[in-house]
Scaffold this motif. Structure first.
Motif, PDB file in Angstrom:
ATOM      1  N   ARG A 117      -7.096  -6.182   1.490  1.00  0.00           N
ATOM      2  CA  ARG A 117      -6.072  -5.161   1.951  1.00  0.00           C
ATOM      3  C   ARG A 117      -5.164  -5.983   2.721  1.00  0.00           C
ATOM      4  NH1 ARG A 117      -5.298   0.260   1.671  1.00  0.00           N
ATOM      5  NH2 ARG A 117      -7.445   0.503   1.039  1.00  0.00           N
ATOM      6  N   CYS A 118      -3.894  -5.762   2.532  1.00  0.00           N
ATOM      7  CA  CYS A 118      -2.857  -6.362   3.511  1.00  0.00           C
ATOM      8  C   CYS A 118      -2.530  -5.458   4.693  1.00  0.00           C
ATOM      9  CB  CYS A 118      -1.594  -6.739   2.717  1.00  0.00           C
ATOM     10  SG  CYS A 118      -0.273  -7.414   3.805  1.00  0.00           S
ATOM     11  N   PRO A 119      -2.819  -5.843   5.690  1.00  0.00           N
ATOM     12  CA  PRO A 119      -2.432  -4.918   7.142  1.00  0.00           C
ATOM     13  C   PRO A 119      -1.123  -4.487   7.057  1.00  0.00           C
ATOM     14  CG  PRO A 119      -2.709  -7.185   7.700  1.00  0.00           C
ATOM     15  CD  PRO A 119      -3.016  -7.252   6.219  1.00  0.00           C
ATOM     16  N   LEU A 120      -0.264  -5.273   6.588  1.00  0.00           N
ATOM     17  CA  LEU A 120       1.310  -4.768   6.730  1.00  0.00           C
ATOM     18  C   LEU A 120       1.818  -3.506   6.174  1.00  0.00           C
ATOM     19  CD1 LEU A 120       2.891  -8.317   6.694  1.00  0.00           C
ATOM     20  CD2 LEU A 120       2.187  -7.095   8.687  1.00  0.00           C
ATOM     21  N   HIS A 121       1.368  -3.588   4.710  1.00  0.00           N
ATOM     22  CA  HIS A 121       1.985  -2.317   4.042  1.00  0.00           C
ATOM     23  C   HIS A 121       0.808  -1.542   3.378  1.00  0.00           C
ATOM     24  CE1 HIS A 121       5.678  -4.725   4.933  1.00  0.00           C
ATOM     25  NE2 HIS A 121       6.039  -3.399   5.565  1.00  0.00           N
ATOM     26  N   GLY A 122      -0.421  -2.130   3.293  1.00  0.00           N
ATOM     27  CA  GLY A 122      -1.474  -1.589   2.429  1.00  0.00           C
ATOM     28  C   GLY A 122      -1.772  -1.792   1.261  1.00  0.00           C
ATOM     29  N   SER A 123      -1.229  -3.069   0.578  1.00  0.00           N
ATOM     30  CA  SER A 123      -1.429  -3.422  -0.747  1.00  0.00           C
ATOM     31  C   SER A 123      -2.843  -3.830  -0.788  1.00  0.00           C
ATOM     32  CB  SER A 123      -0.557  -4.605  -1.030  1.00  0.00           C
ATOM     33  OG  SER A 123       1.044  -4.242  -1.170  1.00  0.00           O
ATOM     34  N   VAL A 124      -3.385  -3.487  -1.783  1.00  0.00           N
ATOM     35  CA  VAL A 124      -4.921  -3.964  -2.226  1.00  0.00           C
ATOM     36  C   VAL A 124      -4.909  -4.658  -3.255  1.00  0.00           C
ATOM     37  CG1 VAL A 124      -7.065  -2.948  -2.607  1.00  0.00           C
ATOM     38  CG2 VAL A 124      -5.552  -1.660  -0.924  1.00  0.00           C
ATOM     39  N   PHE A 125      -5.718  -5.792  -3.398  1.00  0.00           N
ATOM     40  CA  PHE A 125      -5.854  -6.741  -4.462  1.00  0.00           C
ATOM     41  C   PHE A 125      -7.224  -6.741  -4.814  1.00  0.00           C
ATOM     42  CE2 PHE A 125      -2.199  -7.799  -1.873  1.00  0.00           C
ATOM     43  CZ  PHE A 125      -1.156  -8.045  -2.865  1.00  0.00           C
ATOM     44  N   ASP A 126      -7.709  -7.024  -6.098  1.00  0.00           N
ATOM     45  CA  ASP A 126      -9.044  -7.114  -6.508  1.00  0.00           C
ATOM     46  C   ASP A 126      -9.388  -8.570  -6.740  1.00  0.00           C
ATOM     47  OD1 ASP A 126     -11.737  -6.935  -7.345  1.00  0.00           O
ATOM     48  OD2 ASP A 126     -11.367  -5.230  -8.489  1.00  0.00           O
ATOM     49  N   ALA A 127     -10.136  -9.357  -5.771  1.00  0.00           N
ATOM     50  CA  ALA A 127     -10.433 -10.636  -6.266  1.00  0.00           C
ATOM     51  C   ALA A 127     -11.422 -10.921  -7.447  1.00  0.00           C
ATOM     52  CB  ALA A 127     -10.997 -11.359  -4.924  1.00  0.00           C
ATOM     53  N   GLY A 128     -12.172  -9.603  -7.668  1.00  0.00           N
ATOM     54  CA  GLY A 128     -13.150  -9.749  -8.703  1.00  0.00           C
ATOM     55  C   GLY A 128     -12.345  -9.421 -10.061  1.00  0.00           C
ATOM     56  N   ASP A 129     -11.022  -9.289 -10.006  1.00  0.00           N
ATOM     57  CA  ASP A 129     -10.238  -8.888 -11.397  1.00  0.00           C
ATOM     58  C   ASP A 129      -8.974  -9.902 -11.131  1.00  0.00           C
ATOM     59  OD1 ASP A 129      -9.228  -7.785 -13.705  1.00  0.00           O
ATOM     60  OD2 ASP A 129      -8.484  -6.070 -12.672  1.00  0.00           O
ATOM     61  N   GLY A 130      -9.279 -11.160 -11.089  1.00  0.00           N
ATOM     62  CA  GLY A 130      -8.003 -11.988 -11.062  1.00  0.00           C
ATOM     63  C   GLY A 130      -7.079 -11.736 -10.048  1.00  0.00           C
ATOM     64  N   GLY A 131      -7.463 -11.242  -8.955  1.00  0.00           N
ATOM     65  CA  GLY A 131      -6.491 -11.137  -7.696  1.00  0.00           C
ATOM     66  C   GLY A 131      -5.308  -9.849  -8.112  1.00  0.00           C
ATOM     67  N   ALA A 132      -5.660  -9.184  -9.056  1.00  0.00           N
ATOM     68  CA  ALA A 132      -4.762  -8.091  -9.403  1.00  0.00           C
ATOM     69  C   ALA A 132      -4.570  -6.951  -8.283  1.00  0.00           C
ATOM     70  CB  ALA A 132      -5.301  -7.460 -10.824  1.00  0.00           C
ATOM     71  N   VAL A 133      -3.275  -6.521  -8.387  1.00  0.00           N
ATOM     72  CA  VAL A 133      -2.856  -5.612  -7.322  1.00  0.00           C
ATOM     73  C   VAL A 133      -3.733  -4.178  -7.833  1.00  0.00           C
ATOM     74  CG1 VAL A 133      -0.982  -4.012  -6.546  1.00  0.00           C
ATOM     75  CG2 VAL A 133      -0.727  -6.713  -6.953  1.00  0.00           C
ATOM     76  N   THR A 134      -4.326  -3.581  -7.124  1.00  0.00           N
ATOM     77  CA  THR A 134      -5.004  -2.388  -7.395  1.00  0.00           C
ATOM     78  C   THR A 134      -4.108  -1.269  -6.634  1.00  0.00           C
ATOM     79  OG1 THR A 134      -6.541  -2.239  -5.663  1.00  0.00           O
ATOM     80  CG2 THR A 134      -7.162  -3.109  -7.760  1.00  0.00           C
ATOM     81  N   GLN A 135      -3.213  -1.519  -5.665  1.00  0.00           N
ATOM     82  CA  GLN A 135      -2.463  -0.514  -5.028  1.00  0.00           C
ATOM     83  C   GLN A 135      -1.289  -1.142  -4.561  1.00  0.00           C
ATOM     84  OE1 GLN A 135      -4.505   1.980  -2.126  1.00  0.00           O
ATOM     85  NE2 GLN A 135      -2.915   1.702  -0.372  1.00  0.00           N
TER      86      GLN A 135
END
Length: 157
Positions: A117-135
Motif C-alpha cells: 500500500r502507498c502511504p500517500l493516497h492509499g493505492s494498493v498493489f498485489d505483488a502476487g498478481d503481477g503488481g496489479a492495482v487492486t485499489q
C-alpha cells in the motif's frame, strides 16, 4: 515529498526565489497527479521492510536472503539504494517490483499477504498478481524487476 519534479519546482520558483515564496510554490506543485521522478525524495516507513540488501546500483546484482520473504507475503527491501518489493506468492516462486507507486511516486509498504500500500493516497498493489492495482487512485501496475534465486539468496536485477 513534493508531487512534482525538481525541474518543475525550479521553473515555478524562478531560480533564487525567496523562502516565503516557497510556501506558495509548494501549493502550486500539489495535486497535479504527475508521478515524481524516479530516485526523488519520497515518503517511506518502516512497516514491512526487510533488512537491507547487499549490492549496488539500482538493484542490479543486489541480493536478499530468501528467508526474509516468507511464503504468501511481500516485503519492501533496500536493494543497492533502491526500494524494491519482493514477494513469494507460492512456495519457491519469487517476484520483484519497483516499490515506487505509479500514482505519485511514494514508496509502498507491505500491507497484508502479498499486497503493498502507498502511504500517500492509499493505492494498493498485489505483488502476487503481477503488481496489479487492486485499489486506486493508481491505474498502472508496479514495474516488474528480475529476481533470480541463487542458493539461499535472491538476486535482484
Amino acid at each position: 515529498m513534493l508531487p512534482c519534479s525538481r525541474r518543475a519546482l525550479l521553473q515555478r520558483a524562478g531560480v533564487g526565489g525567496a523562502a516565503l515564496g516557497a510556501v506558495g510554490l509548494l501549493a502550486a506543485c500539489g495535486g497535479t497527479g504527475e508521478p515524481a521522478a524516479p530516485g526523488g525524495d519520497t515518503a517511506s516507513g518502516g512497516t514491512g521492510e526487510a533488512s537491507s540488501a547487499a549490492g549496488s546500483g539500482g538493484g542490479s546484482g543486489a541480493s536478499v536472503a530468501a528467508s526474509e520473504v516468507p511464503e504468501g507475503t511481500a516485503v519492501v527491501v533496500d536493494a543497492g539504494g533502491e526500494k524494491v518489493v519482493l514477494a513469494q506468492p507460492s512456495a519457491g516462486q519469487y517476484v520483484a517490483f519497483s516499490a515506487v507507486c505509479t500514482h505519485a511516486g511514494g514508496i509502498v509498504q507491505a500491507d497484508s499477504g502479498t499486497e503493498v500500500r502507498c502511504p500517500l493516497h492509499g493505492s494498493v498493489f498485489d505483488a502476487g498478481d503481477g503488481g496489479a492495482v487492486t485499489q486506486g487512485p493508481a491505474t498502472a501496475p508496479l514495474p516488474s524487476l528480475t529476481v533470480t534465486p541463487n542458493g539461499d539468496q535472491l538476486v535482484i536485477g
